[in-house]
Design an enzyme around this catalytic site. Structure first.
Site, PDB file in Angstrom:
ATOM      1  N   LYS A  78      -6.766  29.797  65.513  1.00 52.34           N
ATOM      2  CA  LYS A  78      -7.459  30.723  66.369  1.00 52.34           C
ATOM      3  C   LYS A  78      -7.198  30.590  67.952  1.00 52.34           C
ATOM      4  O   LYS A  78      -6.928  31.577  68.621  1.00 52.34           O
ATOM      5  CB  LYS A  78      -9.158  30.857  66.129  1.00 52.34           C
ATOM      6  CG  LYS A  78      -9.954  31.457  66.975  1.00 52.34           C
ATOM      7  CD  LYS A  78     -11.327  30.886  66.964  1.00 52.34           C
ATOM      8  CE  LYS A  78     -12.028  31.160  65.648  1.00 52.34           C
ATOM      9  NZ  LYS A  78     -13.301  30.790  65.333  1.00 52.34           N
ATOM     10  N   GLU A 115     -17.647  19.268  55.113  1.00 51.62           N
ATOM     11  CA  GLU A 115     -17.564  19.575  56.579  1.00 51.62           C
ATOM     12  C   GLU A 115     -18.881  20.177  57.300  1.00 51.62           C
ATOM     13  O   GLU A 115     -19.212  20.150  58.260  1.00 51.62           O
ATOM     14  CB  GLU A 115     -16.209  20.480  56.824  1.00 51.62           C
ATOM     15  CG  GLU A 115     -15.804  20.560  58.322  1.00 51.62           C
ATOM     16  CD  GLU A 115     -14.669  21.067  58.762  1.00 51.62           C
ATOM     17  OE1 GLU A 115     -13.648  20.047  58.795  1.00 51.62           O
ATOM     18  OE2 GLU A 115     -14.367  22.204  58.712  1.00 51.62           O
ATOM     19  N   LYS A 132      -9.335  13.605  66.772  1.00 49.03           N
ATOM     20  CA  LYS A 132      -8.459  14.229  67.575  1.00 49.03           C
ATOM     21  C   LYS A 132      -8.047  13.879  68.893  1.00 49.03           C
ATOM     22  O   LYS A 132      -6.992  13.738  69.280  1.00 49.03           O
ATOM     23  CB  LYS A 132      -8.980  15.721  67.726  1.00 49.03           C
ATOM     24  CG  LYS A 132      -8.644  16.541  66.364  1.00 49.03           C
ATOM     25  CD  LYS A 132      -9.157  18.094  66.750  1.00 49.03           C
ATOM     26  CE  LYS A 132      -9.291  18.930  65.482  1.00 49.03           C
ATOM     27  NZ  LYS A 132      -9.692  20.311  65.591  1.00 49.03           N
ATOM     28  N   GLU A 149      -1.598  20.236  65.108  1.00 48.28           N
ATOM     29  CA  GLU A 149      -0.736  19.975  64.200  1.00 48.28           C
ATOM     30  C   GLU A 149      -0.262  21.088  63.675  1.00 48.28           C
ATOM     31  O   GLU A 149       1.096  21.361  63.376  1.00 48.28           O
ATOM     32  CB  GLU A 149      -1.698  19.744  62.703  1.00 48.28           C
ATOM     33  CG  GLU A 149      -2.375  18.299  63.140  1.00 48.28           C
ATOM     34  CD  GLU A 149      -3.874  18.306  63.621  1.00 48.28           C
ATOM     35  OE1 GLU A 149      -4.405  17.200  63.279  1.00 48.28           O
ATOM     36  OE2 GLU A 149      -4.185  19.364  64.104  1.00 48.28           O
ATOM     37  N   GLY A 206     -13.852  28.129  60.394  1.00 52.44           N
ATOM     38  CA  GLY A 206     -12.497  28.067  59.654  1.00 52.44           C
ATOM     39  C   GLY A 206     -12.655  27.927  58.112  1.00 52.44           C
ATOM     40  O   GLY A 206     -11.988  28.684  57.388  1.00 52.44           O
ATOM     41  N   ARG A 207     -13.657  27.082  57.742  1.00 54.16           N
ATOM     42  CA  ARG A 207     -13.928  26.952  56.240  1.00 54.16           C
ATOM     43  C   ARG A 207     -14.573  28.381  55.672  1.00 54.16           C
ATOM     44  O   ARG A 207     -14.683  28.298  54.340  1.00 54.16           O
ATOM     45  CB  ARG A 207     -14.587  25.745  56.041  1.00 54.16           C
ATOM     46  CG  ARG A 207     -16.159  25.785  56.514  1.00 54.16           C
ATOM     47  CD  ARG A 207     -16.568  24.504  56.433  1.00 54.16           C
ATOM     48  NE  ARG A 207     -17.683  24.292  57.306  1.00 54.16           N
ATOM     49  CZ  ARG A 207     -17.801  23.959  58.908  1.00 54.16           C
ATOM     50  NH1 ARG A 207     -16.771  23.810  59.255  1.00 54.16           N
ATOM     51  NH2 ARG A 207     -19.050  23.793  59.278  1.00 54.16           N
ATOM     52  N   HIS A 220      -8.279  13.056  30.982  1.00 56.60           N
ATOM     53  CA  HIS A 220      -7.409  11.803  30.686  1.00 56.60           C
ATOM     54  C   HIS A 220      -7.247  10.771  31.907  1.00 56.60           C
ATOM     55  O   HIS A 220      -6.179  10.215  32.110  1.00 56.60           O
ATOM     56  CB  HIS A 220      -6.212  12.417  30.306  1.00 56.60           C
ATOM     57  CG  HIS A 220      -6.150  12.939  28.757  1.00 56.60           C
ATOM     58  ND1 HIS A 220      -6.115  12.361  27.593  1.00 56.60           N
ATOM     59  CD2 HIS A 220      -6.448  14.353  28.380  1.00 56.60           C
ATOM     60  CE1 HIS A 220      -6.221  13.139  26.646  1.00 56.60           C
ATOM     61  NE2 HIS A 220      -6.524  14.398  27.250  1.00 56.60           N
TER      62      HIS A 220
END
Length: 568
Positions: free
Chosen positions: A223, A372, A531, A229, A286-287, A403
């Site tokens: 954005k 979050e 951060k 990153e 964001g999510r 399993h």
């Protein structure tokens, strides 16, 4: 959907001052009810009510929820609905849909539902015609995705695009990656999607080794166009292109890089044409952003028609959540069951078990969505919570989990509620597989509920002729306590529409639980400290000479010194 909004009422945020959850009358009533019911097993509840399945199941937006295998009665649910009403769920739900700034710590509206609604003229926020702007961006996504998919969008050598690399992190990665995997059968074999998020160069390097710079399109999703990153990966991809695309000039970047961002200056400085920047808005977290231009990779992968179906499925769940009474409201019921287990039974995690390989990324997606959003320790007015909030969310595709960690689910010391997710019809034509898959799914939920008691285990071993001493020795190891709750969510098939409804179901579940727990589900201040410290430490790792007199603890200082020696 916005019939009430179209009349342009004054948007009013409900009073955000709530008493502590554990002091409310409905919570206290639930506490007394829990004391009365906690020793009643699921076996007993099923034995007492032959119609339990019909009583505790419902359909909405193409999904079916069976919540009969939960430690609840009609009285339990009545108390939970009373709690929701006491916590102002209904007015807060309406405030969210109307564009009230319910994200109080950032003074923002929460309007991801507007991203998937049909175009309406009257939804306005701070002078912005929300619906008109949303659909203008969708039209651009449609035009661009059609050009790439048809082969009319060409790389710098005149070749069509064969590979798309999405570079983002968090919601800019998890959402589109999960959806593209889930809708794998709708993709074309000649257009491959790749996703890069980790600042670890191995992530990007692995993708770059698979693609040709002449036919690769990079989507940079940030954005602000400053996410550390994402921008490190973006600049590395830019350098790779210029170094490996024979004869390419910086002016050719615009044919191979597009952006999902709002930072026009940063995008153009990078070398991306502003016409190829797809915006979204600060009222899109964001999510919750896969419905926006962050979903561009989805439209590229499956086509805009299927992307529209994906939006429509979510919108159908939005309408159900907004309009259905609480007692018949799927997201509300799912949320309240979670509150029941978290705050009364003290169950500290929830396992997500999709019995569909293409939903393999869904548990990871829900980890961010739920943890979050509601992994908070203070209330909306800043008080320390006196009741627990979000549980840990974890899981994997179902038969693989059987399993691996299902041993703990069946016989571990912690009880973990499970959400089983399955489709009735497969997207493949391989005979026998779907029946085997569903048999495993249904058997696991039944086994968790029923268990196998000592007398049943003993009788089974004796029937096989085992010696008495062996029966005695093995008996405690073969007992399954049962009484372990689960939900089962079924879809006819995994389609764009059903996937959209499924994601929206969990989004609204998160909202409801945030209201109950009195937390802001739409900020994420908890990610900021790491951060800031990472930025400081990066400077210390790369500075020459080494900084003197840093303020770190001895452990961190020692690690930095070791890394400096390795990097020098």
């Amino acid at each position: 959907m916005y019939s009430r909004i179209n009349s342009r009422p004054t948007i009013k945020t409900p009073d955000m001052s709530q008493p502590a959850l554990n002091t409310t009358a409905s919570f206290q009533a639930l506490h007394a009810h829990y004391a009365a019911i906690k020793e009643t097993s699921l076996r007993e509840l099923f034995a007492a009510s032959p119609s339990r399945f019909e009583q505790f199941s419902l359909k909405a937006a193409g999904l079916f929820l069976d919540y009969a295998k939960n430690n609840v009665t009609a009285e339990t649910m009545g108390h939970l609905f009373a709690l929701a009403r006491e916590r102002q769920l209904e007015p807060r739900r309406q405030a969210m849909f109307a564009g009230a700034k319910i994200n109080t710590t950032e003074n923002r509206a929460v309007l991801h539902t507007a991203l998937r609604a049909p175009q309406q003229p009257a939804l306005e926020l701070d002078g912005q015609q929300v619906s008109a702007d949303v659909h203008a961006v969708l039209e651009r996504v449609q035009t661009f995705s059609a050009a790439v998919r048809s082969g009319t969008w060409l790389g710098y050598t005149g070749k069509p695009i064969s590979d798309i690399v999405n570079i983002g992190i968090g919601g800019s990665d998890l959402g589109p990656k999960m959806v593209c995997q889930a809708l794998r059968p709708y993709q074309r074999a000649d257009l491959k999607l790749h996703f890069v998020s980790n600042v670890d160069g191995d992530d990007l390097d692995a993708v770059l080794q698979q693609v040709d710079p002449q036919t690769t399109l990079f989507v940079i999703a940030s954005k602000t166009f400053t996410t550390a990153e994402t921008m490190m990966n973006a600049h590395s991809a830019r350098n790779w292109f210029l170094q490996n695309a024979a004869g390419a000039q910086e002016s050719d970047l615009r044919k191979h890089f597009v952006a999902v961002s709002t930072n026009v200056e940063g995008v153009t400085a990078f070398g991306i044409d502003a016409a190829n920047m797809f915006p979204f808005w600060d009222w899109v977290g964001g999510r919750y952003s896969v419905w926006s231009s962050i979903g561009l990779p989805v439209a590229l992968a499956v086509g805009f028609e299927q992307f529209s179906e994906f939006l429509a499925g979510a919108h159908a769940m939005d309408r159900h959540f907004q309009d259905a009474p609480l007692e018949q409201n799927m997201p509300v019921i799912l949320a309240l069951l979670g509150v029941w287990y978290r705050n009364f039974f003290d169950y500290r995690s929830v396992s997500i078990a999709p019995y569909h390989q293409d939903l393999g990324n869904f548990p990871s997606y829900l980890q961010q969505l739920e943890m979050e959003s509601n992994g908070k320790r203070v209330s909306l007015d800043g008080r320390t919570l006196e009741a627990e909030s979000c549980p840990i969310i974890w899981g994997n595709v179902g038969t693989n989990g059987q399993h691996a960690y299902f041993q703990l689910l069946h016989q571990g010391t912690d009880i973990t509620p499970v959400d089983f997710i399955a489709t009735l019809h497969a997207s493949h034509q391989l005979p026998g597989h779907q029946a085997a898959l569903l048999a495993n799914c249904f058997a696991q939920s039944e086994a968790l509920m029923r268990g196998k008691h000592a007398d049943e285990v003993q009788a089974e071993m004796q029937a096989k002729g085992m010696p008495a001493d062996q029966v005695t020795a093995l008996l405690p190891h073969r007992i399954f306590p049962g009484n372990r709750p689960s939900n089962t969510i079924l879809m006819e098939a995994l389609t764009p529409a059903s996937l959209g409804a499924l994601i929206a179901l969990y989004e609204h579940k998160v909202f409801v639980q945030g209201v109950i727990w009195d937390v802001n589900s739409f900020d994420q201040w908890g990610v900021e400290l790491g951060k800031v410290l990472a930025s400081n430490i990066l400077g210390e790792l790369t500075a020459a000479p080494a900084p003197q007199g840093n303020a770190h603890d001895s452990s961190t200082s020692g690690l930095i010194a070791m890394a400096r020696r390795a990097l020098s």
